[in-house]
Every structure is written in structure tokens, then in C-alpha cells.
Design an enzyme around this catalytic site. Sequence first.
Site, PDB file in Angstrom:
ATOM      1  N   HIS A  17       0.776  -1.240   0.000  1.00  0.00           N
ATOM      2  CA  HIS A  17       0.000   0.000   0.000  1.00  0.00           C
ATOM      3  C   HIS A  17       0.807   1.289   0.000  1.00  0.00           C
ATOM      4  CE1 HIS A  17      -3.623  -2.311   0.452  1.00  0.00           C
ATOM      5  NE2 HIS A  17      -3.142  -2.912   1.522  1.00  0.00           N
ATOM      6  N   HIS A  68      -2.891  -2.484   8.226  1.00  0.00           N
ATOM      7  CA  HIS A  68      -3.981  -2.780   7.287  1.00  0.00           C
ATOM      8  C   HIS A  68      -4.577  -1.463   6.804  1.00  0.00           C
ATOM      9  CE1 HIS A  68      -7.586  -4.580   5.581  1.00  0.00           C
ATOM     10  NE2 HIS A  68      -8.313  -3.789   6.343  1.00  0.00           N
TER      11      HIS A  68
END
Length: 190
Positions: free
Chosen positions: A76, A181
Site C-alpha cells: 500500500h 492494514h
Amino acid sequence: MEESEAAHNIFPCISFSSSQRASSQSQPLTEKRSQRVQHLMMSPFGNWFSTCLNKSLPLETQHTLLGREQMFWREHHNEGSSSQDIQRQMRQINWDKGRCKPVNTILHGPREEIRDICTNPNSINVPCKNGQDNCFEGPNPYSVTVCREKGNSRPPDCRYNCNKEEQVKVTVACEKKQPVHLEGIHRVIQ
């Protein structure tokens, strides 16, 4: 040509002999070994090591070795936002998976700022989708690239439509004050 030499030519990242392979498989993952792997990930060789690790180990093993924080960064984060940078990163993410990841969001911004979402007093603690209370929405907007799989593609040749979005708020789940996350994003209304 020996088996290990042939394997090295096909997988240049892997250079274990048969005896090394057998002994490394029997060794438990110790805290010290895990720390060495994490240290290597943060070194100038981190991208190369991540690519090699991604090609050679199952995802569950990667999560154990790298830890959830390093997996977060690998999937990410990319300070570069060129189309080539993003497509390369998406290939690395999908290398060992049985299917192409349907959607992936890549954050563009200084790593330290994104990491600070977990500890910034101006971050907002929000409920996570799984009901836990360790999610935080950062106070600053970021530029992101959202990649959606085109369909009917298979690893390692996953194809994506990737679109850059500006002024996006980011929510991350945190463990030990580190992002692990990407919980979600939403556009800032101006």
C-alpha cells in the site's frame, strides 16, 4: 549442472543448496531471525529482497517473516506514482497468488507521515469494519492510486486500470503503533 545451480538460474533470488534447504525448513522462525528479515527490508536492498521473497515463499510465510507492518508497506505504499512504478508494484503483489488481487490502493506520501496516522493526536479513532477499535483516520489528505483488476487476467500477468485520486483521507488499522492494514479511503469534500 547441479539441481541447486539450475534452480539458481531460474530463481536468482534463491541460492540454497539441498542441505541448506532442509536445515532451514526445520528451523523455527525466531524473533531474532524475524528481526534480521525486517532489518533487511528497510535496507537499500529492501525492494530486491521483497521481490525475491514474494517469488519464493507462500503468503502466510511472508506475513510471518515480514510482519503485518512490512506487508502493509509492500502492498500500500509507493512514493513514486508513475504508471510504471504502480504496475511494477502490482506485479510484485500478485506474483505468488493464485488469483489477481481485485482492488488495491497505493498511498503516495512520506512514509513517516503515513506511519504517524497511528500516533498523531489529531487522528480520529474510528471503529474498524471487523468491530475492533484499532483504526485511525489520519488528519491529512494524501494522493492515492486505486488499481482495479481488468478481469480475466492471471498472475503473474495481472492487468489493472489504475486511477490517481487527490485529497483522500486514509484510515488504517494499527498494531503496536504501526499501520498493518489499509481499512479505507474517502475523498475530502471541499
